[in-house]
Design a protein around this motif. Structure first.
Motif, short mmCIF file in Angstrom:
data_model
loop_
_atom_site.label_atom_id
_atom_site.label_comp_id
_atom_site.label_asym_id
_atom_site.label_seq_id
_atom_site.Cartn_x
_atom_site.Cartn_y
_atom_site.Cartn_z
N ALA A 279 0.83 -1.21 0.00
CA ALA A 279 0.00 0.00 0.00
C ALA A 279 0.87 1.26 0.00
O ALA A 279 0.52 2.26 -0.63
CB ALA A 279 -0.93 0.00 1.21
N ARG A 280 2.01 1.20 0.68
CA ARG A 280 2.91 2.35 0.71
C ARG A 280 3.47 2.64 -0.68
O ARG A 280 3.69 3.80 -1.05
CB ARG A 280 4.07 2.09 1.69
CG ARG A 280 3.66 1.89 3.14
CD ARG A 280 3.33 3.20 3.82
NE ARG A 280 4.45 4.14 3.82
CZ ARG A 280 5.43 4.13 4.72
NH1 ARG A 280 5.42 3.24 5.71
NH2 ARG A 280 6.38 5.03 4.66
N ALA B 10 0.86 4.60 -2.63
CA ALA B 10 0.24 5.75 -1.97
C ALA B 10 0.40 7.05 -2.72
O ALA B 10 -0.48 7.92 -2.69
CB ALA B 10 0.80 5.90 -0.55
N ASP B 11 1.53 7.22 -3.41
CA ASP B 11 1.79 8.48 -4.12
C ASP B 11 1.47 8.30 -5.60
O ASP B 11 2.25 7.70 -6.34
CB ASP B 11 3.25 8.89 -3.96
CG ASP B 11 3.56 10.24 -4.60
OD1 ASP B 11 2.66 10.82 -5.25
OD2 ASP B 11 4.71 10.71 -4.45
#
Length: 202
Positions: A148-149, A152-153
């Motif tokens: 998910a990280r 995220a961007d």
């Protein structure tokens, strides 16, 4: 045999190879991308996703019957990070994901197993990257907790930016095999590898 989902990136424009798509060039009697799928399927017993973009139809035809699932990245022209994001989204809830390149024909199933073993023996909550002499290689191992990280961007999805700005989530494993660090980008590189080594790959 590790239960790992593999994502192989195969969406690029292959510009440096000229008129030919490098992933369709023969390696060990089959198109390069099919050879890479064979390597990953031998090393793991999970799903293999191939992210396509440029010449997606031809890549798909080359993979017919291989057991791999193709995932089309409609944004492939925006670069590799979008293909990484596309592959991670396709991988769903897989516990551990390998992200590799479609143009590493010297990579072996043994290389992949060695990397997975190193990952399992270290901190399996971190991203594992093969390295030699401060040079990073591929594939890399991504644990579920960090996927998910990586997404995220939306301006910079994927691994490259994240692994450089968050070193606390990364671990490097000394791996000497040239398969981790050798890709085929140009006609000269393909000719040299084919003449010297590729015909011996099984």
């Amino acid at each position: 045999m590790a239960e790992v989902t593999a994502i192989i990136l195969a969406a690029g424009l292959s510009r440096r190879m000229g008129a030919r798509n490098k992933l369709l060039l023969p390696v060990a009697g089959v198109p390069m991308i099919r050879h890479m799928v064979n390597v990953y399927r031998t090393a793991t017993c999970g799903h293999v996703f191939v992210v396509t973009g440029h010449q997606a139809g031809q890549i798909g035809n080359a993979l017919s019957g291989s057991g791999a699932e193709t995932v089309f990245n409609a944004n492939f022209g925006q670069g590799q990070p979008t293909s990484v994001a596309c592959g991670l989204q396709a991988a769903g809830e897989a516990t551990t994901v390998l992200i590799g390149l479609g143009d590493q024909p010297l990579l072996t199933a043994g290389d992949i197993r060695s990397l997975l073993a190193a990952h399992a023996a270290a901190d399996s909550a971190r991203i594992s990257i093969p390295a030699v002499d401060q040079r990073r290689g591929n594939p890399i191992v991504v644990p579920a907790a960090l996927r998910a990280r990586l997404l995220a961007d939306p301006r910079s999805p994927g691994c490259k930016e994240f692994t450089r700005t968050h070193p606390e989530h990364v671990q490097f494993h000394p791996m000497a095999s040239p398969g981790f660090y050798t890709d085929v980008d140009t006609p000269g590189a393909y000719t040299a590898l084919r003449a010297d080594m590729l015909e011996d790959i099984t």
